[in-house]
Design an enzyme around this catalytic site. Structure first.
Site, mmCIF file in Angstrom:
data_model
loop_
_atom_site.group_PDB
_atom_site.id
_atom_site.type_symbol
_atom_site.label_atom_id
_atom_site.label_comp_id
_atom_site.label_asym_id
_atom_site.label_seq_id
_atom_site.Cartn_x
_atom_site.Cartn_y
_atom_site.Cartn_z
ATOM 1 C CE LYS A 195 -1.804 2.380 3.340
ATOM 2 N NZ LYS A 195 -1.618 3.754 2.774
ATOM 3 C CD GLU A 247 11.831 1.362 9.461
ATOM 4 O OE1 GLU A 247 12.968 1.821 9.354
ATOM 5 O OE2 GLU A 247 11.168 0.952 8.495
ATOM 6 C CB CYS A 282 12.463 7.176 10.994
ATOM 7 S SG CYS A 282 13.052 5.722 10.111
ATOM 8 C CD GLU A 301 10.534 10.957 13.230
ATOM 9 O OE1 GLU A 301 11.436 10.345 12.661
ATOM 10 O OE2 GLU A 301 9.393 10.489 13.407
#
Length: 406
Positions: free
Chosen positions: A179, A253, A287, A385
């Site tokens: 996806k 993740e 990330c 983040e």
């Protein structure tokens, strides 16, 4: 400039099929805002079709029982096609994501090819069956594919992360539904064309770009055996909970806030240029970006000055040019997010030594490379983040303190 194709079909069951609705995702350039192309938006019915195709390919198709060497041959065909189309794919990703073309070649397409190459070779040598001594005699141990996998892909490194899920699934004899994210479906469908050309059995690999609701439908579909998700921590919590309710295998993740520790004997003339690309890679949208720079108090000002000078010298501009260091963020909402974190850092007492605004003369979703000094590890910009070209320099007392902060 690469010639970007639009798509009007989904890739399910080894065929390009009509979607269940007329909904589409439009992809606009983060540099100019112009329309690049569009793809169909997969809805729940399309997910059901993809799961059914992958389920049939695993339960009844040749792929799981095929000799490993033959699976590796099919993977090698795909790898050869990735190599042959590397330039076009890199240009497409730069147009779609806004990342500098140099990073697209190495961190996007090159990294994806390395992953596929590794698993192709592993498939040829891996011991899928072995005989071991058992309590009552020899035991045959057979390692089999997990079944039907669902791979949910983020927008920041779309083809590389797709390959991190696709390549091991193929190696194991599993089938997969990928996806792509709504922001980057064009590169996903380009990879679908290569998969189709490589000639995998029908249903082994399926591509269904979709939004959140259809993605959740895929995660909870009864025919799925394993979910692999890369993306935000908030979405990962939801997916982990859904899989936990079903005792479904799940790999997550999620976000990161990586730290780099500079010790007091470091040669900053070597360390800063070596470290900086990892802090601002992909315009900071990674990330694994090392966005916290930990510096000893004895050399704190020197470290701040060196990084300030280096970040101020970065070229911000057209990501299609090979010497561009920083391109635009992927969307206006992402720029808003990054700017809100910059404002938060200032309000909490951190000091901007370079950047902090929008570069002059650029109309896209740009933010200047920004360095914060006087950062405490408890500040929001050190804890959350940011996903943009923003670094924070944090002082430490000794090595134990540095490790604790990191």
């Amino acid at each position: 400039m690469v010639d970007i194709a639009s798509y009007d079909k989904l890739y399910i069951g080894g065929q390009w099929v009509e979607p269940s609705s007329s909904n589409t995702f439009e992809v606009h350039s983060p540099v100019t805002g112009e329309l690049l192309g569009s793809v169909p938006e997969a809805l729940e019915a399309d997910m059901d079709a993809a799961v059914a195709a992958a389920r049939d390919a695993f339960d009844n198709g040749p792929w799981p029982t095929m000799p490993a060497a033959e699976r590796a041959d099919a993977m090698q065909r795909l790898l050869d096609l990735v190599y042959a189309n590397a330039d076009e794919l890199a240009q497409l990703i730069t147009a779609e994501v806004g990342c500098p073309i140099l990073f697209s070649h190495f961190g996007q397409v090159g990294a994806a090819a390395m992953v596929l190459d590794y698993f192709t070779n592993l498939t040829r040598t891996y011991e899928f069956e072995s005989v071991r001594p058992g309590m009552l005699g020899p035991v045959l141990v057979r390692k089999e594919g997990v079944g039907v996998c669902a791979g949910i892909i983020p927008w920041n490194v779309p083809v590389f992360i797709m390959m991190l899920k696709l390549a091991p699934a193929l190696a194991s004899g599993s089938t997969i539904i990928l996806k792509p994210a709504p922001e980057t479906p064009l590169s996903g469908m380009f990879l679908a064309k290569l998969v189709d050309e490589a000639g995998f059995p029908p249903g082994v690999v399926n591509f269904v770009p979709a939004g959140r609701e259809a993605g959740e439908h895929l995660v909870t579909a009864p025919g799925v055996d394993k979910v692999s998700f890369t993306g935000s921590t908030a979405a990962g919590k939801k997916i982990g909970a859904l899989c936990g309710e079903r005792l479904r295998r799940c790999t997550l993740e999620l976000g990161g806030k990586s730290a780099a520790i500079i010790l007091d004997d470091a040669n900053l003339d070597e360390v800063v240029p070596a470290l900086l690309p990892y802090g601002i890679m992909n315009n900071g949208q990674a990330c694994v970006a090392q966005t916290r720079i930990l510096a000893p108090r004895s050399r704190y000002d020197e470290v701040v000055d060196k990084f300030t000078e280096a970040m101020a010298a970065l070229k911000v501009g057209d990501p299609a040019e090979m010497d561009t260091d920083i391109g635009p963020l992927i969307a206006e909402r992402q720029r808003d997010r990054v700017e809100s974190y910059i404002a938060k850092g200032i309000s909490e007492g951190a000091r901007v030594t370079t950047g902090g605004g929008r570069p002059d003369g650029l109309a896209g979703w740009y933010v200047e490379p920004t360095l914060f000094a006087d950062v405490d590890n408890s500040m929001t910009i050190a804890q959350e983040e940011i996903f943009g070209p923003v670094l924070a320099v944090i002082p430490f007392d000794d090595e134990a303190d540095a490790v604790k902060i990191a």
